[in-house]
Design a protein around this motif. Sequence first.
Motif, mmCIF file in Angstrom:
data_model
loop_
_atom_site.group_PDB
_atom_site.id
_atom_site.type_symbol
_atom_site.label_atom_id
_atom_site.label_comp_id
_atom_site.label_asym_id
_atom_site.label_seq_id
_atom_site.Cartn_x
_atom_site.Cartn_y
_atom_site.Cartn_z
ATOM 1 N N PRO A 78 -10.187 -7.478 -13.516
ATOM 2 C CA PRO A 78 -9.090 -7.815 -13.171
ATOM 3 C C PRO A 78 -8.773 -7.626 -11.443
ATOM 4 C CG PRO A 78 -8.507 -5.815 -14.053
ATOM 5 C CD PRO A 78 -10.029 -6.103 -14.374
ATOM 6 N N VAL A 79 -8.278 -8.450 -10.726
ATOM 7 C CA VAL A 79 -8.070 -8.576 -9.281
ATOM 8 C C VAL A 79 -6.492 -8.686 -8.999
ATOM 9 C CG1 VAL A 79 -8.302 -9.519 -7.064
ATOM 10 C CG2 VAL A 79 -10.002 -9.884 -8.705
ATOM 11 N N TYR A 80 -6.115 -7.259 -8.671
ATOM 12 C CA TYR A 80 -4.611 -7.172 -8.521
ATOM 13 C C TYR A 80 -4.178 -7.470 -7.023
ATOM 14 C CZ TYR A 80 -4.812 -4.842 -13.033
ATOM 15 O OH TYR A 80 -4.768 -4.713 -14.387
ATOM 16 N N PRO A 81 -3.061 -8.044 -6.674
ATOM 17 C CA PRO A 81 -2.476 -8.206 -5.548
ATOM 18 C C PRO A 81 -2.375 -7.239 -4.736
ATOM 19 C CG PRO A 81 -0.900 -9.027 -6.921
ATOM 20 C CD PRO A 81 -2.139 -8.720 -7.963
ATOM 21 N N ARG A 82 -2.067 -7.252 -3.412
ATOM 22 C CA ARG A 82 -1.955 -5.750 -2.753
ATOM 23 C C ARG A 82 -0.611 -5.042 -2.919
ATOM 24 N NH1 ARG A 82 0.523 -4.496 2.267
ATOM 25 N NH2 ARG A 82 -0.673 -2.621 3.426
ATOM 26 N N TRP A 83 0.384 -5.965 -3.362
ATOM 27 C CA TRP A 83 1.766 -5.363 -3.589
ATOM 28 C C TRP A 83 1.721 -4.735 -4.855
ATOM 29 C CZ3 TRP A 83 3.408 -7.752 -7.936
ATOM 30 C CH2 TRP A 83 2.972 -9.006 -7.980
ATOM 31 N N TRP A 84 0.836 -4.960 -6.061
ATOM 32 C CA TRP A 84 0.946 -4.618 -7.071
ATOM 33 C C TRP A 84 1.130 -3.037 -7.179
ATOM 34 C CZ3 TRP A 84 0.906 -6.973 -11.961
ATOM 35 C CH2 TRP A 84 0.477 -6.139 -13.052
ATOM 36 N N TYR A 85 0.348 -2.395 -6.356
ATOM 37 C CA TYR A 85 0.210 -0.786 -6.497
ATOM 38 C C TYR A 85 1.479 -0.255 -5.691
ATOM 39 C CZ TYR A 85 -4.825 -1.708 -7.143
ATOM 40 O OH TYR A 85 -5.899 -2.236 -7.636
ATOM 41 N N TRP A 86 2.488 -0.869 -5.074
ATOM 42 C CA TRP A 86 3.717 -0.318 -4.775
ATOM 43 C C TRP A 86 4.765 -0.151 -5.826
ATOM 44 C CZ3 TRP A 86 4.435 -4.623 -0.599
ATOM 45 C CH2 TRP A 86 3.679 -4.350 0.610
ATOM 46 N N TRP A 87 4.432 -1.121 -7.075
ATOM 47 C CA TRP A 87 5.402 -1.264 -8.068
ATOM 48 C C TRP A 87 4.900 -0.732 -9.304
ATOM 49 C CZ3 TRP A 87 9.291 -1.831 -5.043
ATOM 50 C CH2 TRP A 87 9.049 -2.699 -3.857
ATOM 51 N N TYR A 88 3.480 -0.690 -9.461
ATOM 52 C CA TYR A 88 3.468 -0.508 -11.006
ATOM 53 C C TYR A 88 2.169 0.624 -10.764
ATOM 54 C CZ TYR A 88 4.800 -5.324 -11.671
ATOM 55 O OH TYR A 88 5.671 -6.324 -11.907
ATOM 56 N N PRO A 89 1.904 1.286 -12.017
ATOM 57 C CA PRO A 89 0.989 2.218 -12.023
ATOM 58 C C PRO A 89 -0.295 1.871 -11.550
ATOM 59 C CG PRO A 89 2.371 2.386 -14.300
ATOM 60 C CD PRO A 89 2.635 1.089 -13.391
ATOM 61 N N SER A 90 -1.392 2.655 -11.157
ATOM 62 C CA SER A 90 -2.455 2.118 -10.833
ATOM 63 C C SER A 90 -3.305 1.871 -11.998
ATOM 64 C CB SER A 90 -3.450 3.247 -10.166
ATOM 65 O OG SER A 90 -2.694 3.743 -8.992
ATOM 66 N N PRO A 91 -3.904 0.770 -12.054
ATOM 67 C CA PRO A 91 -4.587 0.242 -13.423
ATOM 68 C C PRO A 91 -5.953 0.529 -13.268
ATOM 69 C CG PRO A 91 -4.006 -1.742 -11.781
ATOM 70 C CD PRO A 91 -3.540 -0.446 -11.097
ATOM 71 N N SER A 92 -6.638 0.089 -14.532
ATOM 72 C CA SER A 92 -7.963 0.272 -14.211
ATOM 73 C C SER A 92 -8.690 -1.151 -14.002
ATOM 74 C CB SER A 92 -8.658 0.555 -15.800
ATOM 75 O OG SER A 92 -10.000 0.496 -16.095
#
Length: 450
Positions: free
Chosen positions: A131-145
């Motif tokens: 998976p490729v997460y957008p930059r803002w993902w880590y602002w709101w959600y737990p760090s994914p694998s």
Amino acid sequence: LFWKAVAYRGGGEDIRFETVENASILVSLIDANHEEVATATVTTNDFGSASGSFDIPAGRLLGRWYLRTSYGGQSWLRVEEYKRPTFEVEVADPEAPLRLNKRAALSGDVRYYFGLPVVSGSVKWRVTREPVYPRWWYWWYPSPSTQPQVVSAGETSLDDEGRFHVDFTPRADERLAEQGVTYRYRLGVDVTDEGGETRSAERVFRLGFVSVEARIVADLGFLTSQTAATVRVLRTDLDGVPRAGSGEWRLVRLEQPGEALTPADQPRPEPPEGHEGYRTIGDSLRSRWDPDYDPEEVLASWSEDRELAVGEVSHGEDGSAELELPGLAAGAYRLIYTTEDDFGAEFETSSNFVVVGSRRTPLALPAMLGFESPSVPVGETARLFVFTGLKAQDMVLEIYRDGRRVERRDIGAGRSGVIDFPITTSDRGGFGVALTLVRDHQLIRRTAQV
């Protein structure tokens, strides 16, 4: 094995290095069993360098070897048996656009270097997904694998023209894809001919439920009040190839809280659906010793207030388009851009920015530090925005060049604003700044470079 060594000394607070001439250096070659294979003693020339060579003997363990010197330096290398390849493998571009959860058909060619196809042999292939997460993902959600997973594998054969075909379905979780997550698929192919020679090829492609994306490219770190600005938007496919098309944009003012909060008092985002779990009151609080403050994250959490402007843009073959922003009053704003792909799916992105006033900037942020432009020519002026929204708050600004602090400035309460730095030839290569303040036993530190 040919090698070259450079002897030098220095370091320390001055960060000064100089080469060492006429120095005697012992160079050793160490094999994969950590046994010494060969040594040579050389003397550096007037420039501090020396060179030489070693013969690699037969019968030693292949793998990771290294060179080391009596001056403490070392360099790793791999020793392998080499056999000249006789054919190559190439994975072709897909004939039709690939889509998530839809059957994908890919093909490739296997040919000898003299031009004829390889018509017999085995083909093994494997597809992994990450998976490729957008930059803002880590602002709101737990760090994914983000570890790659094998999603499909198989074997196929070569036809009379040296071609092979691979069919699989790039499956993905639609719920994550709707939240902006895309997936990087990696197809690896290993071809073994009837003589036992194996050659490999790889093809990487990125897929999402929207086949295009856009990036708002703002060359300015902040805008000046009542001054028009130009913003560039780059439209590409998910692999970064420019795509022509059209898009729409709108500009909104952000609704700010009544006062600036310290980093530890900034509200935490709600966990995503399906990740709620058991939570106590303390889980919604940030730690005071490491609140992880990021002004962009705070701006992204503010809701939209009033819409100020809308417009449309057309992207050329280079995928680029420019839009003109009107002169704005000091404050915080959000630029929102939307576009559709060939299948009618909509992609949306946004960028938050700050407009600085000539005397006062209403901004409910505990601290912000940024240059107006990331690069400034000699003879012009670098403009630095130094700000805190905390009442009666002192700040310390430090200027660094070549890794050393060259200046410290104490900025009193109510002195937030823009500081001008005339750029001279001594500033070539750039310099950095650091802003430090302490509030309610919380350390806030921001850095910027130009």
